[in-house]
Each structure stands twice: as structure tokens, then as C-alpha cells.
Design a protein around this motif. Structure first.
Motif, PDB file in Angstrom:
ATOM      1  N   ARG A  35      -9.489  24.130  24.300  1.00 56.60           N
ATOM      2  CA  ARG A  35      -9.771  22.792  24.824  1.00 56.60           C
ATOM      3  C   ARG A  35     -11.006  22.202  24.145  1.00 56.60           C
ATOM      4  NH1 ARG A  35      -8.735  25.797  29.748  1.00 56.60           N
ATOM      5  NH2 ARG A  35     -10.959  26.208  29.659  1.00 56.60           N
ATOM      6  N   PRO A  36     -10.934  20.932  23.726  1.00 55.45           N
ATOM      7  CA  PRO A  36     -12.107  20.297  23.116  1.00 55.45           C
ATOM      8  C   PRO A  36     -13.161  20.017  24.176  1.00 55.45           C
ATOM      9  CG  PRO A  36     -10.366  18.696  23.393  1.00 55.45           C
ATOM     10  CD  PRO A  36      -9.792  20.023  23.812  1.00 55.45           C
ATOM     11  N   TYR A  37     -14.404  20.241  23.832  1.00 52.63           N
ATOM     12  CA  TYR A  37     -15.470  19.993  24.802  1.00 52.63           C
ATOM     13  C   TYR A  37     -16.659  19.261  24.208  1.00 52.63           C
ATOM     14  CZ  TYR A  37     -17.848  23.989  22.698  1.00 52.63           C
ATOM     15  OH  TYR A  37     -18.458  24.846  21.815  1.00 52.63           O
ATOM     16  N   GLU A  38     -16.799  19.211  22.912  1.00 50.04           N
ATOM     17  CA  GLU A  38     -17.923  18.538  22.254  1.00 50.04           C
ATOM     18  C   GLU A  38     -17.545  18.342  20.802  1.00 50.04           C
ATOM     19  OE1 GLU A  38     -21.859  17.152  23.471  1.00 50.04           O
ATOM     20  OE2 GLU A  38     -20.761  17.182  21.627  1.00 50.04           O
ATOM     21  N   VAL A  39     -18.486  17.863  19.983  1.00 54.00           N
ATOM     22  CA  VAL A  39     -18.188  17.654  18.570  1.00 54.00           C
ATOM     23  C   VAL A  39     -19.247  18.277  17.664  1.00 54.00           C
ATOM     24  CG1 VAL A  39     -16.911  15.509  18.958  1.00 54.00           C
ATOM     25  CG2 VAL A  39     -19.344  15.413  18.367  1.00 54.00           C
ATOM     26  N   THR A  40     -18.822  18.511  16.441  1.00 56.95           N
ATOM     27  CA  THR A  40     -19.672  18.892  15.322  1.00 56.95           C
ATOM     28  C   THR A  40     -19.467  17.803  14.278  1.00 56.95           C
ATOM     29  OG1 THR A  40     -19.455  21.243  15.780  1.00 56.95           O
ATOM     30  CG2 THR A  40     -20.012  20.654  13.539  1.00 56.95           C
ATOM     31  N   LEU A  41     -20.453  17.577  13.416  1.00 54.24           N
ATOM     32  CA  LEU A  41     -20.353  16.560  12.383  1.00 54.24           C
ATOM     33  C   LEU A  41     -20.073  17.203  11.031  1.00 54.24           C
ATOM     34  CD1 LEU A  41     -23.477  14.452  13.388  1.00 54.24           C
ATOM     35  CD2 LEU A  41     -21.095  14.105  14.091  1.00 54.24           C
ATOM     36  N   GLU A  42     -19.006  16.764  10.385  1.00 54.26           N
ATOM     37  CA  GLU A  42     -18.719  17.226   9.030  1.00 54.26           C
ATOM     38  C   GLU A  42     -19.328  16.236   8.044  1.00 54.26           C
ATOM     39  OE1 GLU A  42     -14.562  17.937   8.396  1.00 54.26           O
ATOM     40  OE2 GLU A  42     -14.648  19.829   9.506  1.00 54.26           O
ATOM     41  N   LEU A  43     -20.091  16.761   7.087  1.00 51.71           N
ATOM     42  CA  LEU A  43     -20.751  15.939   6.073  1.00 51.71           C
ATOM     43  C   LEU A  43     -20.030  16.082   4.748  1.00 51.71           C
ATOM     44  CD1 LEU A  43     -24.468  16.960   6.726  1.00 51.71           C
ATOM     45  CD2 LEU A  43     -23.153  15.132   7.812  1.00 51.71           C
ATOM     46  N   CYS A  44     -19.861  14.965   4.066  1.00 50.55           N
ATOM     47  CA  CYS A  44     -19.244  14.955   2.747  1.00 50.55           C
ATOM     48  C   CYS A  44     -19.914  13.842   1.944  1.00 50.55           C
ATOM     49  CB  CYS A  44     -17.753  14.682   2.898  1.00 50.55           C
ATOM     50  SG  CYS A  44     -16.813  14.993   1.412  1.00 50.55           S
TER      51      CYS A  44
ATOM     52  N   ASP B  70     -19.741  11.800  -1.565  1.00 53.49           N
ATOM     53  CA  ASP B  70     -18.918  11.507  -2.734  1.00 53.49           C
ATOM     54  C   ASP B  70     -17.828  12.546  -2.946  1.00 53.49           C
ATOM     55  OD1 ASP B  70     -20.267   9.170  -3.297  1.00 53.49           O
ATOM     56  OD2 ASP B  70     -21.616  10.096  -4.748  1.00 53.49           O
ATOM     57  N   GLY B  71     -17.191  12.954  -1.855  1.00 53.52           N
ATOM     58  CA  GLY B  71     -16.089  13.903  -1.938  1.00 53.52           C
ATOM     59  C   GLY B  71     -16.486  15.362  -1.952  1.00 53.52           C
ATOM     60  N   VAL B  72     -17.787  15.651  -1.974  1.00 55.64           N
ATOM     61  CA  VAL B  72     -18.259  17.034  -2.005  1.00 55.64           C
ATOM     62  C   VAL B  72     -18.683  17.440  -0.590  1.00 55.64           C
ATOM     63  CG1 VAL B  72     -19.990  18.617  -2.947  1.00 55.64           C
ATOM     64  CG2 VAL B  72     -19.055  16.794  -4.380  1.00 55.64           C
ATOM     65  N   PRO B  73     -18.042  18.462  -0.002  1.00 54.90           N
ATOM     66  CA  PRO B  73     -18.430  18.898   1.346  1.00 54.90           C
ATOM     67  C   PRO B  73     -19.870  19.421   1.370  1.00 54.90           C
ATOM     68  CG  PRO B  73     -16.307  19.816   0.723  1.00 54.90           C
ATOM     69  CD  PRO B  73     -16.896  19.203  -0.513  1.00 54.90           C
ATOM     70  N   TYR B  74     -20.622  18.974   2.378  1.00 54.38           N
ATOM     71  CA  TYR B  74     -22.000  19.433   2.573  1.00 54.38           C
ATOM     72  C   TYR B  74     -22.087  20.434   3.715  1.00 54.38           C
ATOM     73  CZ  TYR B  74     -24.888  16.466  -0.468  1.00 54.38           C
ATOM     74  OH  TYR B  74     -25.530  15.897  -1.524  1.00 54.38           O
ATOM     75  N   GLY B  75     -21.064  20.518   4.541  1.00 53.71           N
ATOM     76  CA  GLY B  75     -21.079  21.453   5.662  1.00 53.71           C
ATOM     77  C   GLY B  75     -20.815  20.747   6.974  1.00 53.71           C
ATOM     78  N   ALA B  76     -20.764  21.534   8.028  1.00 54.25           N
ATOM     79  CA  ALA B  76     -20.603  21.026   9.391  1.00 54.25           C
ATOM     80  C   ALA B  76     -21.907  21.286  10.120  1.00 54.25           C
ATOM     81  CB  ALA B  76     -19.444  21.724  10.088  1.00 54.25           C
TER      82      ALA B  76
END
Length: 181
Positions: free
Chosen positions: A25-34, A36-42
Motif C-alpha cells: 500500500r502506498p503511504y508516502e513519496v520519494t523524489l526521483e531526480l534526473c 538531462d536524462g541522467v538519473p541522479y537517484g531517489a
């Protein structure tokens, strides 16, 4: 997804993603960073409630008559005092609860500018900085209005993300967890 045009011309995308409990069950959020198309992490595990609170604080600071004498332009008004005051700092966290690869942080800076009228004009800006695990970071410089819009967009997207993941959820207000109807 909320995003920022950075000082170096790059574009930072910030996307809320639902965190799920052991039952799925969803309960909160994390932010995904990207960037210029390069993932920076969550980053920012369980940060939606905190972002909601920050959005309100930035919006209130823009309307604060107590700041008007020092900062006549509402775009210079932020919550907190002093140069270098940090409004948020979200890091990538692993299961071992140690710092991981990504980071998203926002701090205030006072910027003096010498004008053609031969006087100093002092402004305040929010410096939103992001780093990935293996490379250089990027920075966006925002007025309080731009920061308020960015944070409010993140909150709205977080609520939409949680509602899409579980239609019985209504938002991130007040308790540090998602409330149900």
C-alpha cells in the motif's frame, strides 16, 4: 513531474514516486531526480508531508508584512533567517540508513548587486542544488515565487501519485502520513 532550468542550462526533473509498505500500500513519496536524462537517484524518503509544510511556509513568507520593511519585493521573502539558511536537504537513503548517491538541497543566499545608480541592491534567492552518485551537481537559482511554485507542483504531483496508486488516499496533510477517507 516538476522541473527546474538550472544555471548551467541543464534541466532537473523531480518526480514523486509512491513509497509502499510491506503489504504494497502506498503511504508516502520519494523524489526521483534526473538531470538531462541522467538519473541522479531517489531522495527524500517520506518527504511529501514535509514539502506540503514548506510550500505553506514559503507562501506565507511572501505575504508577511513583517518582512516587507527589509524585503519590499515579495520575491526576496523566504521563511528562515540569514544567509545560508537551509530550507531542505534530501538525501538518498539505503536500507542500512546511510547516505547514498543522490542529494537535493535548498539554501538561501543574500546577493548584493552594485547598480548603475551607484548603490547596493540586495536580493535573496533560493539555491536548489542536486547531485548524483557519480558526478558533478547542478544548481537552479529561484525567487521565492518560483520556489513556491516548484514546491507546490511537487506537492500536487505527490498527491496525484498517491491517489493513482491507491484511489482511497486523499493527500499528505498534517500527520506525517497519508490520510484516508
Amino acid at each position: 513531474m516538476a522541473g527546474l532550468r538550472c544555471a548551467d542550462g541543464s534541466y532537473l526533473n523531480v518526480t514523486p514516486v509512491a513509497c509502499r509498505d510491506s503489504a504494497g500500500r502506498p503511504y508516502e513519496v520519494t523524489l526521483e531526480l534526473c538531470c538531462d536524462g541522467v538519473p541522479y537517484g531517489a531522495v527524500g524518503e517520506r518527504c511529501a508531508w514535509w514539502l506540503e509544510r514548506l510550500a505553506g511556509r514559503v507562501e506565507a513568507a511572501r505575504r508577511d508584512p513583517g518582512q516587507a520593511s527589509r524585503w519590499p519585493d515579495p520575491d526576496d521573502r523566504f521563511p528562515g533567517e540569514g544567509d545560508g539558511h537551509e530550507l531542505f536537504s534530501f538525501r538518498d537513503r539505503g536500507r542500512r540508513d546511510g547516505a547514498g548517491g543522490g542529494e537535493l538541497r535548498c539554501s538561501l543566499r543574500t546577493i548584493p548587486i552594485w547598480t548603475r545608480r551607484r548603490r547596493w541592491l540586495v536580493t535573496r534567492r533560493a539555491y536548489v542544488e542536486a547531485w548524483g552518485a557519480g558526478g558533478p551537481g547542478t544548481r537552479a537559482i529561484l525567487t521565492s515565487g518560483e520556489l513556491a511554485g516548484f514546491v507546490r507542483a511537487l506537492v500536487d504531483e505527490a498527491e496525484s501519485c498517491l491517489e493513482a496508486a491507491d484511489p482511497g488516499k486523499i493527500g499528505v496533510h498534517g500527520t506525517g502520513t497519508v490520510e484516508t477517507r
